[in-house]
Scaffold this motif. Structure first.
Motif, PDB file in Angstrom:
ATOM      1  N   ARG A 262       0.829  -1.212   0.000  1.00  0.00           N
ATOM      2  CA  ARG A 262       0.000   0.000   0.000  1.00  0.00           C
ATOM      3  C   ARG A 262       0.857   1.253   0.000  1.00  0.00           C
ATOM      4  O   ARG A 262       0.578   2.226  -0.712  1.00  0.00           O
ATOM      5  CB  ARG A 262      -0.923   0.011   1.221  1.00  0.00           C
ATOM      6  N   GLU A 263       1.919   1.246   0.797  1.00  0.00           N
ATOM      7  CA  GLU A 263       2.819   2.409   0.881  1.00  0.00           C
ATOM      8  C   GLU A 263       3.482   2.687  -0.465  1.00  0.00           C
ATOM      9  O   GLU A 263       3.532   3.837  -0.923  1.00  0.00           O
ATOM     10  CB  GLU A 263       3.882   2.149   1.944  1.00  0.00           C
ATOM     11  N   ASP A 264       3.976   1.620  -1.121  1.00  0.00           N
ATOM     12  CA  ASP A 264       4.637   1.800  -2.418  1.00  0.00           C
ATOM     13  C   ASP A 264       3.650   2.239  -3.489  1.00  0.00           C
ATOM     14  O   ASP A 264       3.970   3.102  -4.320  1.00  0.00           O
ATOM     15  CB  ASP A 264       5.316   0.494  -2.841  1.00  0.00           C
ATOM     16  N   LEU A 265       2.452   1.634  -3.480  1.00  0.00           N
ATOM     17  CA  LEU A 265       1.435   2.037  -4.450  1.00  0.00           C
ATOM     18  C   LEU A 265       1.030   3.492  -4.249  1.00  0.00           C
ATOM     19  O   LEU A 265       0.863   4.250  -5.211  1.00  0.00           O
ATOM     20  CB  LEU A 265       0.207   1.133  -4.338  1.00  0.00           C
ATOM     21  N   ALA A 266       0.884   3.898  -2.997  1.00  0.00           N
ATOM     22  CA  ALA A 266       0.501   5.277  -2.693  1.00  0.00           C
ATOM     23  C   ALA A 266       1.567   6.252  -3.182  1.00  0.00           C
ATOM     24  O   ALA A 266       1.252   7.300  -3.760  1.00  0.00           O
ATOM     25  CB  ALA A 266       0.261   5.448  -1.195  1.00  0.00           C
ATOM     26  N   ALA A 267       2.851   5.910  -2.972  1.00  0.00           N
ATOM     27  CA  ALA A 267       3.939   6.780  -3.417  1.00  0.00           C
ATOM     28  C   ALA A 267       3.961   6.872  -4.935  1.00  0.00           C
ATOM     29  O   ALA A 267       4.154   7.959  -5.505  1.00  0.00           O
ATOM     30  CB  ALA A 267       5.277   6.258  -2.894  1.00  0.00           C
ATOM     31  N   HIS A 268       3.751   5.740  -5.609  1.00  0.00           N
ATOM     32  CA  HIS A 268       3.728   5.741  -7.075  1.00  0.00           C
ATOM     33  C   HIS A 268       2.564   6.571  -7.597  1.00  0.00           C
ATOM     34  O   HIS A 268       2.719   7.381  -8.523  1.00  0.00           O
ATOM     35  CB  HIS A 268       3.627   4.302  -7.568  1.00  0.00           C
ATOM     36  N   LYS A 269       1.380   6.365  -7.013  1.00  0.00           N
ATOM     37  CA  LYS A 269       0.217   7.129  -7.435  1.00  0.00           C
ATOM     38  C   LYS A 269       0.408   8.621  -7.174  1.00  0.00           C
ATOM     39  O   LYS A 269       0.002   9.461  -7.985  1.00  0.00           O
ATOM     40  CB  LYS A 269      -1.034   6.639  -6.696  1.00  0.00           C
ATOM     41  N   ARG A 271       3.277  10.274  -7.135  1.00  0.00           N
ATOM     42  CA  ARG A 271       4.197  10.831  -8.134  1.00  0.00           C
ATOM     43  C   ARG A 271       3.470  11.079  -9.459  1.00  0.00           C
ATOM     44  O   ARG A 271       3.648  12.127 -10.090  1.00  0.00           O
ATOM     45  CB  ARG A 271       5.377   9.886  -8.344  1.00  0.00           C
ATOM     46  N   GLN A 272       2.678  10.107  -9.871  1.00  0.00           N
ATOM     47  CA  GLN A 272       1.924  10.271 -11.113  1.00  0.00           C
ATOM     48  C   GLN A 272       0.939  11.439 -11.007  1.00  0.00           C
ATOM     49  O   GLN A 272       0.838  12.269 -11.922  1.00  0.00           O
ATOM     50  CB  GLN A 272       1.160   8.988 -11.440  1.00  0.00           C
ATOM     51  N   TYR A 273       0.235  11.492  -9.897  1.00  0.00           N
ATOM     52  CA  TYR A 273      -0.759  12.549  -9.706  1.00  0.00           C
ATOM     53  C   TYR A 273      -0.087  13.914  -9.652  1.00  0.00           C
ATOM     54  O   TYR A 273      -0.593  14.888 -10.238  1.00  0.00           O
ATOM     55  CB  TYR A 273      -1.544  12.297  -8.421  1.00  0.00           C
ATOM     56  N   ALA A 275       2.662  14.889 -11.080  1.00  0.00           N
ATOM     57  CA  ALA A 275       3.070  15.292 -12.432  1.00  0.00           C
ATOM     58  C   ALA A 275       1.862  15.781 -13.236  1.00  0.00           C
ATOM     59  O   ALA A 275       1.936  16.808 -13.928  1.00  0.00           O
ATOM     60  CB  ALA A 275       3.747  14.127 -13.142  1.00  0.00           C
ATOM     61  N   GLU A 276       0.751  15.064 -13.127  1.00  0.00           N
ATOM     62  CA  GLU A 276      -0.463  15.473 -13.826  1.00  0.00           C
ATOM     63  C   GLU A 276      -1.012  16.778 -13.251  1.00  0.00           C
ATOM     64  O   GLU A 276      -1.504  17.644 -13.989  1.00  0.00           O
ATOM     65  CB  GLU A 276      -1.517  14.375 -13.730  1.00  0.00           C
ATOM     66  N   TYR A 277      -0.915  16.940 -11.938  1.00  0.00           N
ATOM     67  CA  TYR A 277      -1.410  18.155 -11.278  1.00  0.00           C
ATOM     68  C   TYR A 277      -0.598  19.369 -11.732  1.00  0.00           C
ATOM     69  O   TYR A 277      -1.169  20.429 -12.021  1.00  0.00           O
ATOM     70  CB  TYR A 277      -1.312  17.984  -9.766  1.00  0.00           C
ATOM     71  N   ALA A 278       0.721  19.225 -11.783  1.00  0.00           N
ATOM     72  CA  ALA A 278       1.576  20.325 -12.232  1.00  0.00           C
ATOM     73  C   ALA A 278       1.238  20.717 -13.667  1.00  0.00           C
ATOM     74  O   ALA A 278       1.200  21.911 -14.015  1.00  0.00           O
ATOM     75  CB  ALA A 278       3.048  19.936 -12.114  1.00  0.00           C
ATOM     76  N   GLU A 279       0.973  19.715 -14.495  1.00  0.00           N
ATOM     77  CA  GLU A 279       0.614  19.980 -15.886  1.00  0.00           C
ATOM     78  C   GLU A 279      -0.711  20.736 -15.954  1.00  0.00           C
ATOM     79  O   GLU A 279      -0.860  21.704 -16.720  1.00  0.00           O
ATOM     80  CB  GLU A 279       0.509  18.663 -16.648  1.00  0.00           C
ATOM     81  N   ARG A 280      -1.693  20.333 -15.148  1.00  0.00           N
ATOM     82  CA  ARG A 280      -2.987  21.026 -15.153  1.00  0.00           C
ATOM     83  C   ARG A 280      -2.844  22.455 -14.632  1.00  0.00           C
ATOM     84  O   ARG A 280      -3.485  23.379 -15.145  1.00  0.00           O
ATOM     85  CB  ARG A 280      -3.991  20.247 -14.298  1.00  0.00           C
ATOM     86  N   ALA A 281      -2.004  22.645 -13.621  1.00  0.00           N
ATOM     87  CA  ALA A 281      -1.792  23.990 -13.082  1.00  0.00           C
ATOM     88  C   ALA A 281      -1.163  24.892 -14.128  1.00  0.00           C
ATOM     89  O   ALA A 281      -1.551  26.065 -14.284  1.00  0.00           O
ATOM     90  CB  ALA A 281      -0.913  23.919 -11.833  1.00  0.00           C
TER      91      ALA A 281
END
Length: 436
Positions: A262-269, A271-273, A275-281
């Motif tokens: 869960r910890e690794d999945l959360a960290a991966h998600k 990072r992805q989020y 990057a997408e958030y910065a792009e939307r901003a």
């Protein structure tokens, strides 16, 4: 010298520069003196022919054109100083009128960027959490990675067994389109040809079967398939228990393993989020910003995109001419195709540049030097070559790091972590570079 201006769209201004007749005459006499010194004129030693003789020898039009060429650069620089203009790049001489001598020059101005109330920009920040299904998917992969494979010397293919199948598939013309040996677990992994799994079920070890299957994605295209079961194994998955957790890592219990997943999945998600958030901003800021830049800037960006394509083609052993022929496209059509992408890159880069300025961001020279040194060690160039490359490389690194800083600040603003207050402005900053 009289100067009038005409404001044009897209950050351009026209300078109409009228030159005094006396200055034109003086320039023509300077040209005539140079001609007299450079060329032999009958009846006179070099440099001694009178002005009127030089005019008759070479023609007034030739002397006038030479004088205009010299004056155009001279009066243009003076006009820029007099009007207080700091152009983006070289001006373009659009027209010359001889009487009185008047130049019309199109001057590209530096871009203008207005971000608006960017400190008030807000976007919801809601990074997703891993689901129980995603945790179980990872656990199932771990089970498969640690499965026990027990080869069999006889038997038939049943669900849950690992099979190895030698395949040969031909089309309606008899041409072989697939010839390979595949291994997969029946009921758990999908083979490349739809329907193959059903045909394999019940086959005995070393048995060969012939049948028809449709081509993937094209049911009308029928393939003649010959399959031989060359391998058969029991595929024993370990239980989901503490023993599995202890096998795959330093875990005491299955719950410890799940917690780490869960910890690794959360960290991966995250990072992805992020990057997408910065792009939307950034897109939101670009949408609200007012950005104007000269056409020359757009053409230069298109030049960069064409060069990038050429370099990419050369690395793959190709060239731009062949690429255009294969696409039945001209260079002009390719440039038009690149135009929207180039404009988008310019707008994003200028917006980040302006944000960096207004936020007073700066890149430590130590960080630039550190990255430059790391790059030098990777590319292994001589000292002389590095001295030539270093200024451009350092500038590119500085620009990239500044863009990263600006994007991080923008993300913090959008998340509400930076108060909506007046921000400092620095006088100089280099426009950050952004990806396409």
């Amino acid at each position: 010298m009289r100067i009038t201006t005409e404001i044009l769209p897209q950050r351009q201004v026209a300078l109409i520069i009228e030159v005094d007749p006396e200055r034109v005459e003086k320039a023509m006499r300077q040209v005539a003196r140079r001609f007299a010194e450079q060329f032999d004129i009958p009846g006179f030693r070099r440099g001694k022919a009178p002005y009127e003789v030089v005019i008759r020898t070479f023609g007034r039009e030739v002397i006038f054109e030479e004088a205009v060429e010299a004056l155009s650069q001279e009066v243009y620089r003076e006009a820029l100083d007099q009007m207080g203009l700091d152009p983006y790049g070289p001006g373009r001489l659009e027209r010359v009128d001889p009487e009185p001598l008047t130049f019309r020059v199109i001057v590209p101005l530096k871009p203008e960027i207005r971000l608006g109330d960017y400190r008030a920009l807000r976007l919801p920040y809601e990074p997703p959490e891993p689901t129980e299904e995603e945790v179980m998917e990872v656990l199932e992969r771990l089970r498969r990675d640690n499965a026990i494979i027990e080869p069999l010397s006889e038997g038939v293919a049943e669900p849950g067994m690992m099979v190895t199948v030698a395949l040969r598939a031909t089309d309606a013309e008899g041409k072989t389109v697939l010839e390979d040996e595949l291994s997969f677990v029946l009921g758990q992994e999908k083979p490349p040809l739809p329907g193959l799994e059903e045909r394999i079920l019940g086959m005995a070890l070393n048995e060969t079967r012939a049948f028809e299957l449709s081509w993937p994605g094209d049911e009308a295209r029928v393939l003649q398939v010959e399959a031989t079961l060359t391998g058969l194994s029991r595929y024993l998955l370990p239980d989901l228990d503490d023993a599995l957790a202890q096998t795959v890592g330093d875990f005491e219990t299955l719950e410890d393993l799940k917690a780490k997943i869960r910890e690794d999945l959360a960290a991966h998600k995250r990072r992805q989020y992020d990057a997408e958030y910065a792009e939307r901003a950034l897109e939101a800021l670009v949408d609200q910003a007012e950005v104007e830049f000269p056409p020359q800037m757009l053409e230069e960006e298109i030049d960069d995109l064409v060069r990038d394509l050429e370099n990419s083609l050369e690395r793959r052993g190709g060239d731009l001419e062949t690429y255009l022929k294969e696409r039945n496209q001209t260079l002009e059509e390719l440039r038009e195709e690149f135009r929207p992408q180039a404009e988008r890159r310019i707008r994003r880069g200028l917006v980040l540049y302006q944000l960096a300025r207004e936020e007073g961001l700066a890149v430590p020279e130590e960080a630039v030097a550190q990255e430059a040194q790391a790059l030098r060690q990777r590319i292994q160039v001589s000292e002389e070559a590095w001295m030539q490359l270093q200024p451009e490389i350092s500038s590119s690194i500085r620009s990239r790091l500044l863009a990263r800083q600006a994007l991080e600040r923008l993300t913090a603003i959008a998340r509400g972590e930076v108060e909506a207050a007046a921000a400092p402005v620095v006088e100089e900053a280099r426009a950050p570079e952004t990806e396409a």
